[in-house]
Enzyme design. Structure first.
Site, PDB file in Angstrom:
ATOM      1  N   LYS A   1     -83.168 -37.830  28.793  1.00  0.00           N
ATOM      2  CA  LYS A   1     -83.196 -37.531  27.351  1.00  0.00           C
ATOM      3  C   LYS A   1     -82.735 -36.116  27.111  1.00  0.00           C
ATOM      4  O   LYS A   1     -82.781 -35.265  28.022  1.00  0.00           O
ATOM      5  CB  LYS A   1     -84.596 -37.718  26.772  1.00  0.00           C
ATOM      6  CG  LYS A   1     -85.716 -36.855  27.380  1.00  0.00           C
ATOM      7  CD  LYS A   1     -85.870 -35.451  26.806  1.00  0.00           C
ATOM      8  CE  LYS A   1     -87.038 -34.695  27.443  1.00  0.00           C
ATOM      9  NZ  LYS A   1     -87.027 -33.250  27.188  1.00  0.00           N
TER      10      LYS A   1
ATOM     11  N   ASP B   1     -94.175 -36.846  27.831  1.00  0.00           N
ATOM     12  CA  ASP B   1     -92.860 -37.413  27.505  1.00  0.00           C
ATOM     13  C   ASP B   1     -92.695 -38.859  27.966  1.00  0.00           C
ATOM     14  O   ASP B   1     -91.685 -39.492  27.654  1.00  0.00           O
ATOM     15  CB  ASP B   1     -91.750 -36.594  28.184  1.00  0.00           C
ATOM     16  CG  ASP B   1     -91.455 -35.303  27.447  1.00  0.00           C
ATOM     17  OD1 ASP B   1     -91.977 -35.120  26.335  1.00  0.00           O
ATOM     18  OD2 ASP B   1     -90.689 -34.490  27.992  1.00  0.00           O
TER      19      ASP B   1
HETATM   20  O1  C5P Z   1     -97.690 -33.641  29.725  1.00  0.00           O
HETATM   21  P1  C5P Z   1     -96.941 -32.882  30.767  1.00  0.00           P
HETATM   22  O2  C5P Z   1     -97.530 -33.050  32.135  1.00  0.00           O
HETATM   23  O3  C5P Z   1     -95.487 -33.132  30.747  1.00  0.00           O
HETATM   24  O4  C5P Z   1     -97.107 -31.357  30.389  1.00  0.00           O
HETATM   25  C1  C5P Z   1     -96.867 -30.319  31.290  1.00  0.00           C
HETATM   26  C2  C5P Z   1     -97.457 -29.016  30.733  1.00  0.00           C
HETATM   27  O5  C5P Z   1     -96.704 -28.562  29.610  1.00  0.00           O
HETATM   28  C3  C5P Z   1     -98.876 -29.140  30.201  1.00  0.00           C
HETATM   29  O6  C5P Z   1     -99.805 -28.919  31.206  1.00  0.00           O
HETATM   30  C4  C5P Z   1     -98.936 -28.060  29.157  1.00  0.00           C
HETATM   31  O7  C5P Z   1     -99.161 -26.819  29.755  1.00  0.00           O
HETATM   32  C5  C5P Z   1     -97.533 -28.037  28.590  1.00  0.00           C
HETATM   33  N1  C5P Z   1     -97.375 -28.835  27.357  1.00  0.00           N
HETATM   34  C6  C5P Z   1     -97.872 -28.340  26.160  1.00  0.00           C
HETATM   35  N2  C5P Z   1     -97.729 -29.092  25.023  1.00  0.00           N
HETATM   36  C7  C5P Z   1     -97.105 -30.297  25.052  1.00  0.00           C
HETATM   37  C8  C5P Z   1     -96.582 -30.797  26.267  1.00  0.00           C
HETATM   38  C9  C5P Z   1     -96.732 -30.034  27.397  1.00  0.00           C
HETATM   39  O8  C5P Z   1     -98.447 -27.234  26.106  1.00  0.00           O
HETATM   40  N3  C5P Z   1     -96.977 -30.977  23.926  1.00  0.00           N
END
Ligand code: C5P
Length: 276
Positions: free
Chosen positions: A8, A133
């Site tokens: 994406k 995501d």
């Molecule tokens: O959900 P994911 O594992 O992809 O997120 C990785 C990191 O990115 C999270 O631990 C967080 O620190 C940050 N994040 C965030 N807000 C989001 C998505 C991700 O702060 N909406």
């Protein structure tokens, strides 16, 4: 069975605010692109087996794809085993959702292989446990994503788009990008307005201040005659340039490689024309 896992790009990514759980509320337009990984997923009598074309990922027994398989089997009380082979084409740590898409592809394939009649909404709920995501990739359509990224509103784009996607060979860690944003919250620069969106990525300011390659690549693209505008995708480190025509991409790619180094990742991509 074979399952395509598209990458994406974010055509815009607005950070709306910080949440009590430490995540950020977002408002973003994400679109699947023609670049993607391919997975071969089969049921086996027992165990989870994982192999990958990229040897640096082969030994990582605990990646998102195998986590997705374990989560699916546990949720539906299934005793079967799963074999996954991943042909990795999407750069890792690139803001292209490669790992998230692989995980969603495993959930989609296992729904079909096990004949579990789970709805898309149910799969998306499982997907949200794997990463912010991942639910987007259950639908594999252009969508406005809100909340952490897991609230998905599919949209129909008015236009199709094409361009060049590049990657510098280093990644940006997503948790670092959000943490750095939180220390100095400010919107990214608004770019060109297209019929479906105005380019903007609020994670550009933190990423650009740590990695000078990124603003240099974006600024170079913006000076090229074929380029309508350029933006970093997700938390980086990919940068994409949108061009007015498909024919413009190859000469742009050649000049980019001559300027920035011939071993870099640089590939043409397209965003599917909507059904009329
Ligand atoms: O959900 P994911 O594992 O992809 O997120 C990785 C990191 O990115 C999270 O631990 C967080 O620190 C940050 N994040 C965030 N807000 C989001 C998505 C991700 O702060 N909406």
């Amino acid at each position: 069975m074979k399952q395509f896992a598209p990458a994406k790009i974010n055509l815009y990514l607005h950070v709306v605010g910080r949440r009590p759980d430490g995540f950020h509320d977002l408002d973003m337009l994400m679109v699947p692109i023609s670049l993607g990984d391919t997975l071969e997923i089969d049921l086996i009598p027992q165990g989870i087996e994982f192999t990958c074309s990229d040897p640096t990922l082969s030994d990582a027994g605990d990646n998102l794809a195998t986590k997705a398989a374990r989560l699916f089997l546990a949720e539906f009380n299934l005793t079967t085993g799963v074999r996954i082979h991943l042909e990795k084409k999407v750069p890792v740590g690139a803001g292209l959702g490669g790992g998230s898409s692989d995980a969603a592809a495993v959930l989609l394939a296992l729904r079909q292989l096990t004949k579990t009649g789970a709805s898309d909404a149910k799969l998306a709920e499982l997907a949200a446990q794997l990463g912010s995501d991942v639910p987007f990739f259950i639908y594999q359509r252009p969508a406005i994503c809100r909340g952490r990224g897991e609230i998905i509103e599919p949209v129909k784009l008015k236009d199709s788009y094409r361009g060049l996607l590049v990657h510098p060979g280093f990644g940006v860690a997503t948790p670092w990008a959000y943490k750095s944003y939180a220390q100095n919250p400010r919107p990214g620069e608004s770019g060109r307005a297209f019929p479906d969106f105005t380019l903007r990525n609020d994670l550009e300011p933190p990423a650009f201040s740590k990695y000078p390659w990124l603003p240099a690549a974006k600024a170079w693209f913006q000076k090229q005659p074929e380029v309508l505008d350029a933006l970093m995708s997700g938390s980086g480190s990919s940068v994409f340039a949108l061009t007015g025509s498909e024919e413009a991409v190859e000469p742009l790619r050649s000049r980019f490689l001559a300027e920035f180094g011939s071993t870099l990742f640089a590939t043409a991509f397209s965003i599917e024309a909507p059904e009329k």
